[in-house]
Design an enzyme around this catalytic site. Structure first.
Site, PDB file in Angstrom:
ATOM      1  N   GLU A   1      18.834   2.830  26.519  1.00 52.41           N
ATOM      2  CA  GLU A   1      17.938   2.574  25.387  1.00 52.41           C
ATOM      3  C   GLU A   1      17.766   1.087  25.081  1.00 52.41           C
ATOM      4  O   GLU A   1      16.673   0.633  24.766  1.00 52.41           O
ATOM      5  CB  GLU A   1      18.488   3.308  24.151  1.00 52.41           C
ATOM      6  CG  GLU A   1      17.737   3.075  22.855  1.00 52.41           C
ATOM      7  CD  GLU A   1      16.350   3.718  22.822  1.00 52.41           C
ATOM      8  OE1 GLU A   1      16.052   4.549  23.705  1.00 52.41           O
ATOM      9  OE2 GLU A   1      15.573   3.380  21.907  1.00 52.41           O
TER      10      GLU A   1
ATOM     11  N   HIS B   1      29.894 -17.195  36.286  1.00 49.61           N
ATOM     12  CA  HIS B   1      29.628 -18.229  35.279  1.00 49.61           C
ATOM     13  C   HIS B   1      29.091 -17.632  33.972  1.00 49.61           C
ATOM     14  O   HIS B   1      29.774 -17.660  32.954  1.00 49.61           O
ATOM     15  CB  HIS B   1      28.631 -19.216  35.903  1.00 49.61           C
ATOM     16  CG  HIS B   1      28.270 -20.377  35.055  1.00 49.61           C
ATOM     17  ND1 HIS B   1      27.815 -21.578  35.586  1.00 49.61           N
ATOM     18  CD2 HIS B   1      28.237 -20.560  33.710  1.00 49.61           C
ATOM     19  CE1 HIS B   1      27.575 -22.432  34.606  1.00 49.61           C
ATOM     20  NE2 HIS B   1      27.814 -21.834  33.462  1.00 49.61           N
TER      21      HIS B   1
ATOM     22  N   HIS C   1      22.437 -19.992  26.426  1.00 51.05           N
ATOM     23  CA  HIS C   1      23.312 -19.927  27.601  1.00 51.05           C
ATOM     24  C   HIS C   1      24.638 -19.330  27.153  1.00 51.05           C
ATOM     25  O   HIS C   1      25.314 -19.878  26.292  1.00 51.05           O
ATOM     26  CB  HIS C   1      23.513 -21.318  28.192  1.00 51.05           C
ATOM     27  CG  HIS C   1      24.465 -21.343  29.340  1.00 51.05           C
ATOM     28  ND1 HIS C   1      24.482 -20.361  30.312  1.00 51.05           N
ATOM     29  CD2 HIS C   1      25.435 -22.229  29.688  1.00 51.05           C
ATOM     30  CE1 HIS C   1      25.423 -20.637  31.188  1.00 51.05           C
ATOM     31  NE2 HIS C   1      26.025 -21.762  30.829  1.00 51.05           N
TER      32      HIS C   1
HETATM   33 ZN   LIG Z   1      27.626 -22.797  31.623  1.00 47.94          ZN
END
Ligand SMILES: [Zn+2]
Length: 218
Positions: free
Chosen positions: A129, A179, A101
């Site tokens: 690419e 985010h 993440h």
């Molecule tokens: Zn987060």
């Protein structure tokens, strides 16, 4: 770093690398890796570049509907990362071996290009690419990546991320507007490779837009 590196050590090492890339600053972001013992995951709200192997949780890899702690950090003040249900989406729905993440600013800005109001949408990219570093994608293909809307709490993203994964079965990433991005792979090497390629593509899209270059596919 060798193949024999214990997974908690590996998570700490990768988080230091990701911190240098701006992916896990301000305690956000992180990585989870599945091993023979179970699923390893960082604590919530800690400085990811300063974590030690003893800070990493080990969760039951067979109980993917909830967090079953097999081994907790020695520090009782720590809690499991808020990303846990989102990481588990990739383990449950895709049989992933690792999930990253990232709070990269490039993911945030690229999402804003395609979803200026932060609503669900789709990022598109073509003719670069580095797309070849993504599973099943060629450099002349049009890459389409789902964007989901952000929520006040990370765990509230669980259902919309799961739905986006169902809708885009060939894509190993879900972008969260305003985010960051979740990227996974069959193992940590593929997850890292794909996360790097996505970050490159996000940056290419943002920089191209800034320069007025026609790089964004329609
Ligand atoms: Zn987060």
């Amino acid at each position: 770093m060798t193949d024999a590196t214990p997974i908690p050590d590996l998570i700490c090492e990768l988080c230091r690398l990701f911190y240098g890339l701006g992916w896990v600053s301000g305690t956000g972001g992180g990585i989870s890796i599945r091993g023979p013992e179970g699923i390893f995951i960082a604590p919530s709200g800690v400085q990811k570049e300063r974590m030690q192997p003893e800070d990493i949780y080990l969760l039951d890899g067979d109980a993917l509907d909830r967090a079953v702690v097999r081994r907790a950090p020695t520090n009782p003040a720590l809690k499991i990362s808020e990303c846990r249900p989102l990481f588990f989406n990739a383990y449950r729905q895709r049989g992933a071996g690792a999930v990253i993440h990232s709070h990269s600013i490039w993911a945030l800005l690229a999402a804003r290009l395609f979803s200026p109001d932060g609503r669900p949408g789709e990022l598109r990219c073509q003719g670069i690419e580095m797309q070849k570093g993504l599973r099943g994608v060629g450099c002349f293909d049009t890459l389409r990546v789902p964007i989901i809307a952000n929520t006040a709490r990370e765990a509230e993203l669980t259902d919309s991320m799961a739905a986006a994964m169902d809708a885009y079965p060939d894509v190993d990433a879900v972008i969260v507007a305003g985010h960051g991005v979740y990227v996974w792979g069959r193992d940590w090497v593929q997850a890292k490779t794909q996360a790097e390629c996505y970050d490159y593509l996000f940056r290419a899209l943002v920089e191209a837009h800034r320069m007025g270059l026609p790089i964004v596919a329609t």
